[in-house]
Design a protein around this motif. Structure first.
Motif: not given
Length: 186
Positions: A18-27, A29-46
């Motif tokens: 489980a887990g998905d590798p995501i380029d959070w810098d690209e995210v 840039q694309r969305w115009g905001t960083p994303f919450p730390a809990d969500y980033r860790d959720f995506v890494s784990l699940y």
């Protein structure tokens, strides 16, 4: 690991792979905001996927091509406009909101992104009736809250939270391609 994600991991087991590798810098840039730390860790784990085939959690970037890839935020936001019976060109009805999940009844979870600190974003649920319900929880605390009964009545998902199962989109796709029902316990 974010403490909320560690708590969730004790309630909602993740499977190998489980887990998905995501380029959070690209995210950002694309969305115009960083994303919450809990969500980033959720995506890494699940990663992106589903809880009990009832609550689908999306990703901010495409990590795979094809019809059986993960649900993307853009798709979720389009569904929100449909639920409100609006055309995105009609105006900014969902401005300041990013949808991160949808359930089997068509209710959606959004972040209220008006706070410049993403770690203070709260969760808004757009019900299938077009009503907004605000929860003073971030994404993972929201999941923990309704899986533990701390949030009641259950705001999303049509399942018994006493035996939650999470399947990453890749695992669900693999099982289906092998002719195996990924949700036999439902």
């Amino acid at each position: 690991m974010h403490p909320s994600v560690a708590r969730l991991a004790g309630i909602l087991p993740q499977h190998p792979g489980a887990g998905d590798p995501i380029d959070w810098d690209e995210v950002a840039q694309r969305w115009g905001t960083p994303f919450p730390a809990d969500y980033r860790d959720f995506v890494s784990l699940y990663g992106g996927g589903s809880i009990n085939c009832s609550l689908s959690i999306g990703l901010p970037l495409e990590v795979a091509r094809g019809s059986r890839g993960p649900l993307l935020f853009e798709e979720l936001i389009e569904c929100g406009y449909e639920l409100l019976d609006l055309d995105p060109a009609d105006g900014p009805a969902l401005e300041g909101k990013i949808s991160w999940a949808v359930d089997c009844s068509a209710s959606q979870a959004f972040w209220d992104t008006t706070d410049p600190d993403p770690d203070r974003w709260t969760t808004l649920v757009l019900t299938r009736d077009g009503d907004w319900v605000e929860y003073d929880y971030g994404m993972v605390d929201f999941l923990v809250g309704f899986l533990t009964g701390e949030i009641s009545p259950q705001p999303m998902g049509m399942f018994s939270p006493d035996q939650p199962v999470f399947l990453n989109w890749r695992e669900e796709r693999r099982l289906k391609e092998e002719g195996i029902d990924p949700w036999p316990h439902l």
